[in-house]
Design an enzyme around this catalytic site. Structure first.
Site, PDB file in Angstrom:
ATOM      1  CG  PHE A 140      38.139  39.301   3.404  1.00 40.63           C
ATOM      2  CD1 PHE A 140      36.973  38.600   3.177  1.00 40.63           C
ATOM      3  CD2 PHE A 140      39.234  38.608   3.929  1.00 40.63           C
ATOM      4  CE1 PHE A 140      36.877  37.243   3.463  1.00 40.63           C
ATOM      5  CE2 PHE A 140      39.157  37.256   4.226  1.00 40.63           C
ATOM      6  CZ  PHE A 140      37.969  36.579   3.988  1.00 40.63           C
ATOM      7  CB  SER A 141      36.572  45.363   2.755  1.00 37.34           C
ATOM      8  OG  SER A 141      35.297  44.811   2.953  1.00 37.34           O
ATOM      9  CB  CYS A 142      42.004  45.082   0.478  1.00 36.49           C
ATOM     10  SG  CYS A 142      42.686  45.056   2.143  1.00 36.49           S
TER      11      CYS A 142
END
Length: 416
Positions: free
Chosen positions: A92-94
């Site tokens: 995801f937003s990693c």
């Protein structure tokens, strides 16, 4: 819980096998920890308390050397397939953190400046009030394009040119640079198109060329077909289900007052609000294969920790970012209340990198990286020389303690 002496594959694993821990259902934690880092094993084992359908992995490097490499549980609760040493998962937003490393590399090479106007690299973008938007603005969630003004279908977001053309044409939701709101998905296409215009190749290709390839890291932005069968299946946990329900009840949606924070996550009809569904969202193989650099990266925890380690210290013979580059990239650009009414605590960002804050505590105040939906945590710490990654396929929300407990345990080991 039974303890494993399974030996992970790949270079530079910790030297000590995991010792037995207290039973946690029927989950077995496998992997290794280095002497002195045993509390990480216990904090990781707590991830599986009260559940039999969770999979997770933890990897920590200290000054370039692995000190924890742990995994356990199930990669797919539907079949009971176990999480293995080489199981990758959606981060995801990693992914935003990884793309921010790419932008910093271009700055380091003199091919990009954070103060450049976006339109200098992407001329079509300089319209509808966006002529003065800078690279700094798009990295720091200040571009006014956190959500689309029109609804996208899933098929449309799989086509890079469709999304970037729409963003180039769109009038901002607020005057760029005057405030911020989290560009949950659009962030990746915005900086990704700048990267594409400069390098001549896709963001996924540049990521493989500059980061994953040199480090030998199992990480992708746009996962290859040969890897699809290994990727962990995502499960939406009860706290995320309740969070989405409460957010839906709390938001006053009218045609005159759209739910911009909600649209930032779904892009209209492209994704479910939880981002995952048994067969849709980021469980869809077509979505995983597409380059969606705001949220679609896929990696093993070992690969992700290795990448972050290489931003602050030599790792596998690679140093990704120089000290001067880090000084420029880690200046605080965004903090405090956003332009839309979203409850705190609120995150802090530099040039795309998430910084230590009440919303996400890293190891020290100098830590930087990015967390991800559902409980993912990945960062580097220049003070201690740490690269850290915790991944799980059971997506939770709210005050999720899983990654936090592990970071706290590591802080106790290294800083007392």
């Amino acid at each position: 819980m039974s303890a494993s002496t399974e030996v992970p594959t790949g270079p530079n694993e910790p030297a000590e096998p995991v010792e037995p821990t207290e039973p946690v259902g029927e989950v077995t934690v496998r992997g290794r920890v280095a002497p002195g880092f045993e509390p990480l094993r216990d904090a990781f084992a707590a991830v599986f308390e009260g559940t039999r359908d969770t999979g997770a992995a933890l990897a920590v490097l200290h000054r370039g050397e692995p000190v924890a490499d742990l995994w356990g549980g199930v990669a797919d609760a539907r079949t009971g397939a176990p999480w293995r040493t080489d199981t990758p998962s959606v981060i995801f937003s990693c992914t935003k953190g990884l793309v921010s490393i790419l932008a910093a590399r271009l700055v380091q090479e003199g091919r990009l400046d954070y103060e450049d106007r976006v339109a200098a690299h992407w001329p079509e973008f300089g319209r509808a009030g966006k002529e003065g938007v800078t690279v700094r603005d798009i990295l720091a969630h200040r571009a006014g394009l956190s959500a689309p003004r029109r609804s996208f279908s899933t098929a449309e977001v799989l086509d890079w040119d469709t999304v970037t053309a729409a963003l180039a044409e769109q009038e901002p939701l607020w005057e760029p640079g005057t405030g911020h709101a989290y560009h949950a998905l659009t962030h990746g296409w915005l900086i990704g198109e700048v990267i594409r215009r400069i390098t001549g190749g896709s963001v996924g290709r540049y990521f493989d060329e500059v980061i994953a390839g040199p480090l030998g890291a199992d990480a992708w932005i746009g996962v290859p077909e040969a890897v699809q069968g290994r990727v962990a299946h995502l499960r939406v946990g009860p706290t995320l289900t309740e969070h989405v329900r409460q957010q839906g009840l709390a938001r006053d949606r009218t045609p005159e007052r759209p739910d911009w924070p909600g649209l930032a996550m779904t892009l209209g009809d492209a994704f479910p609000p939880e981002l995952a569904h048994p067969t849709r969202g980021f469980n869809d193989p077509a979505v995983r294969a597409a380059e969606i650099p705001g949220a679609g990266g896929i990696a093993t925890a070992r690969a992700l920790a290795c990448i972050w380690s290489a931003t602050v210290t030599g790792t596998r013979g690679v140093r990704l970012l120089e000290e001067d580059t880090l000084r420029r990239a880690l200046v605080v650009r965004t903090e405090g209340k956003p332009v839309f009414d979203v409850p705190g605590p609120h995150a802090r960002w530099a040039m795309g990198f998430q910084l230590d804050s009440e919303a996400r505590r890293f190891l020290t105040p100098d830590g930087f990286g990015h967390d991800g939906a559902g409980g993912q945590v990945a960062f580097a710490d220049p003070v201690t020389g740490v690269g850290f990654a915790f991944l799980t396929n059971r997506m939770e929300a709210g005050d999720d303690p899983r990654g936090t407990r592990i970071v706290d345990a590591l802080r106790g080991i290294l800083l007392g």
